[in-house]
Design a protein around this motif. Structure first.
Motif, PDB file in Angstrom:
ATOM      1  N   SER A   2      -1.557   3.360   7.770  1.00 49.12           N
ATOM      2  CA  SER A   2      -2.273   4.473   7.135  1.00 49.12           C
ATOM      3  C   SER A   2      -3.762   4.170   6.976  1.00 49.12           C
ATOM      4  O   SER A   2      -4.577   5.066   7.037  1.00 49.12           O
ATOM      5  CB  SER A   2      -1.661   4.771   5.775  1.00 49.12           C
ATOM      6  N   HIS A   3      -4.130   2.892   6.814  1.00 46.08           N
ATOM      7  CA  HIS A   3      -5.524   2.577   6.556  1.00 46.08           C
ATOM      8  C   HIS A   3      -6.427   2.871   7.748  1.00 46.08           C
ATOM      9  O   HIS A   3      -7.614   3.031   7.594  1.00 46.08           O
ATOM     10  CB  HIS A   3      -5.668   1.105   6.138  1.00 46.08           C
ATOM     11  N   GLU A  65      -3.623  11.532  -1.502  1.00 45.54           N
ATOM     12  CA  GLU A  65      -3.352  10.544  -0.446  1.00 45.54           C
ATOM     13  C   GLU A  65      -4.309  10.756   0.731  1.00 45.54           C
ATOM     14  O   GLU A  65      -3.870  10.974   1.868  1.00 45.54           O
ATOM     15  CB  GLU A  65      -1.907  10.696   0.051  1.00 45.54           C
ATOM     16  N   ASP A  67      -6.975  10.107   3.739  1.00 46.68           N
ATOM     17  CA  ASP A  67      -7.080   9.064   4.766  1.00 46.68           C
ATOM     18  C   ASP A  67      -8.514   8.627   5.016  1.00 46.68           C
ATOM     19  O   ASP A  67      -8.750   7.769   5.870  1.00 46.68           O
ATOM     20  CB  ASP A  67      -6.457   9.568   6.074  1.00 46.68           C
ATOM     21  N   ASP A 133     -11.670  -2.129  -0.151  1.00 45.59           N
ATOM     22  CA  ASP A 133     -10.965  -3.339   0.256  1.00 45.59           C
ATOM     23  C   ASP A 133     -10.104  -3.126   1.514  1.00 45.59           C
ATOM     24  O   ASP A 133      -8.952  -3.578   1.577  1.00 45.59           O
ATOM     25  CB  ASP A 133     -10.081  -3.794  -0.939  1.00 45.59           C
ATOM     26  N   LYS A 135      -8.547  -0.581   2.501  1.00 46.15           N
ATOM     27  CA  LYS A 135      -7.396   0.332   2.388  1.00 46.15           C
ATOM     28  C   LYS A 135      -7.679   1.704   2.992  1.00 46.15           C
ATOM     29  O   LYS A 135      -6.776   2.341   3.517  1.00 46.15           O
ATOM     30  CB  LYS A 135      -6.989   0.483   0.920  1.00 46.15           C
ATOM     31  N   THR A 136      -8.918   2.172   2.876  1.00 45.60           N
ATOM     32  CA  THR A 136      -9.283   3.508   3.382  1.00 45.60           C
ATOM     33  C   THR A 136     -10.638   3.382   4.056  1.00 45.60           C
ATOM     34  O   THR A 136     -11.542   2.750   3.493  1.00 45.60           O
ATOM     35  CB  THR A 136      -9.382   4.511   2.197  1.00 45.60           C
TER      36      THR A 136
END
Ligand code: CP3
Length: 348
Positions: A2-3, A65, A67, A133, A135-136
Motif C-alpha cells: 500500500s505504501h 486510508e 494513498d 516514515d 508509510k505514505t
C-alpha cells in the motif's frame, strides 16, 4: 504494497487496488484544521511554520486510508516571495497589495531566493517525510506559470481576466518575460521540494482553461513543458513523476501528454474512458469524480466512484481523485465513504 501504490500507478505499473488522494484533502472541511488555523492566526502562518504545515498535512491521513500525502502550502508562496504582498480577504480569497500590471512592473521582478524566502517549504517537506516514515508517499506541488500570473496581474480572483488578457493581447512580449521568470522560479521551487524529499509533484494550472487553444499552447503549456524538462531526479536517483492538471484542459490532453509529464489530472468535465482513448498508455490518468458528488449521500458517492473505476477499466495507470479540490462545506464522513469505496470496488 500500500505504501507505494500511488507511485506505482503513476509509473503505470500494476497495483493491488487503485490508489486515491484528493486535491485539498487538508483544509476547512476538517474541524481539526479549523481549530489549528484558529490557533495559528492566519493561513499563511500555517504555511510558513514547518511544524504546523506538517501537522495539517497529516490530519487527513489520520482519518482516511489515503494513498498519498500532499504538502500543505499554497501556490501563491512564489509571488509572495517576490514581494507582491499576499493577503487573504475573508469571503473573497487571495489578494496582492502590489499587483503587476505593466511591462515596467514586470521588468522590476526577479527570481526569489529559494533558501532565504522560501526555505520554509523544503523544511516542511523534510519534516513531513520524517513523520510519514515511508508509510505514505509525499506529493509536492506548485502553480503553473500562467495560473500564478493571473493572480499576480489581476491582483486577486477574477471572473473576466481583464487585466491579464489585455496584457496578453497588447504586450505579449512583456507577458512572455513574466512567464519565463515564473517558469524558472517554479522549476527551482519544485527542485527544492524534490531535493528535500517530495516523491511526486503536481503542477496546478487552475486557470489554463480560460485561454483560447492557441493562447493555451503559447502561454501556459509551453512553460509547463519547460518546467517538466528542468526537473531533477530524486536524491536516490529515481525519476520523480510529474502530474499536469489543467482545469478545463479536456480539449488539449494530447498536447499535454506530449510534454514529457507522467500523468494528467482530469477535471470532471470529461469522461475518463474518453480521455484514456485519446492518450492511450502514454501517461497515467488522475481523477475525476465531480467534487460536488461529496454533497450527495454516501451510497450515491459509492455508486459514482464505481462508475469512474469502471470507465477507466482494468488497466494500470489510474490514480483516483476528484476533478478539483474538496470544498469547505463537505462532510468528512463522505470523504471516508469515497476513499473506502475506491479501495473496495477496485480490489483485484
Ligand atoms: O491539496 C491540498 O490539500 C494541499 C493544499 C493546497 C492549498 N492550496 C491549501 C489552501 C493546495 C494544493 C493549494 C493550491 C492552490 N492555491 C491553488 C491551485 C489548486 C486549485 O484549487 O485549483 C490555487 C488557485 C490557490 C490559491 C488560493 N489559496 C485560493 C483560491 C484560496 C482559497 C481562498 C478562500 O478563502 O477560499 C487559497 C487559500 C487556501 N489554500 C486554503 C487552503 C486550505 C484556505 C485557507 C483558509 O482559509 O484556511
Amino acid at each position: 504494497m500500500s505504501h507505494d501504490r500511488l507511485l506505482r500507478a503513476l509509473r503505470r505499473e500494476p497495483v493491488d487496488v487503485t490508489p486515491v488522494w484528493l486535491m485539498r484533502q487538508a483544509g476547512r472541511y476538517l474541524p481539526e484544521y479549523r481549530a489549528l488555523r484558529e490557533k495559528a492566526g492566519s493561513f499563511m502562518d500555517l504555511c510558513q511554520n514547518p511544524e504546523l504545515a506538517c501537522e495539517v498535512t497529516l490530519q487527513p491521513l489520520r482519518r482516511f486510508e489515503l494513498d498519498g500525502a500532499i504538502l500543505f502550502s499554497d501556490i501563491l508562496t512564489i509571488p509572495e516571495a517576490m514581494g507582491l504582498g499576499l493577503h487573504f480577504i475573508p469571503g473573497e480569497g487571495p489578494n496582492f497589495h502590489h499587483p503587476v500590471r505593466t511591462p515596467e512592473d514586470i521588468a522590476k521582478l526577479s527570481m526569489p531566493d529559494m533558501e532565504d524566502s522560501l526555505g520554509y517549504v523544503p523544511a516542511a517537506v523534510r519534516l513531513i517525510r520524517r513523520e510519514l516514515d515511508g508509510k505514505t508517499p509525499l506529493i509536492g506541488f506548485a502553480g503553473s506559470p500562467w495560473t500564478l500570473a493571473t493572480y499576480m496581474v489581476e491582483g486577486g480572483p477574477s471572473k473576466t481576466y481583464q487585466h491579464i488578457k489585455a496584457l496578453m493581447y497588447n504586450a505579449p512580449e512583456a507577458l512572455h518575460q513574466l512567464m519565463d521568470l515564473l517558469a524558472r522560479s517554479v522549476a527551482a521551487y519544485l527542485n527544492a521540494q524534490i531535493a528535500a524529499g517530495a516523491q511526486a509533484v503536481q503542477i496546478f494550472d487552475t486557470w489554463g482553461g480560460v485561454l483560447t487553444p492557441s493562447a493555451y499552447q503559447e502561454f501556459s503549456l509551453t512553460y509547463m513543458q519547460r518546467i517538466v524538462e528542468q526537473l531533477q531526479p530524486a536524491p536516490d536517483g529515481s525519476t520523480v513523476p510529474v502530474i499536469l492538471f489543467t482545469k478545463g484542459g479536456g480539449p488539449w490532453l494530447e498536447s499535454m501528454a506530449a510534454t514529457g509529464c507522467h500523468a494528467l489530472g482530469l477535471d470532471w468535465t470529461i469522461n475518463i474512458d474518453e480521455a484514456r482513448e485519446r492518450v492511450g498508455d502514454k501517461v497515467a490518468l488522475q481523477g475525476n469524480l465531480d467534487p460536488a458528488m461529496l454533497y450527495a449521500r454516501p451510497e450515491i458517492i459509492r455508486h459514482h466512484v464505481g462508475d469512474v473505476l469502471q470507465r477507466f477499466g482494468d488497466h494500470p495507470g489510474h490514480v483516483f481523485n476528484l476533478g478539483h479540490g474538496v470544498t469547505p462545506q463537505v462532510n468528512p464522513d463522505h470523504v471516508a465513504a469515497l476513499v473506502d469505496a475506491v479501495h473496495e470496488l477496485s480490489a483485484r
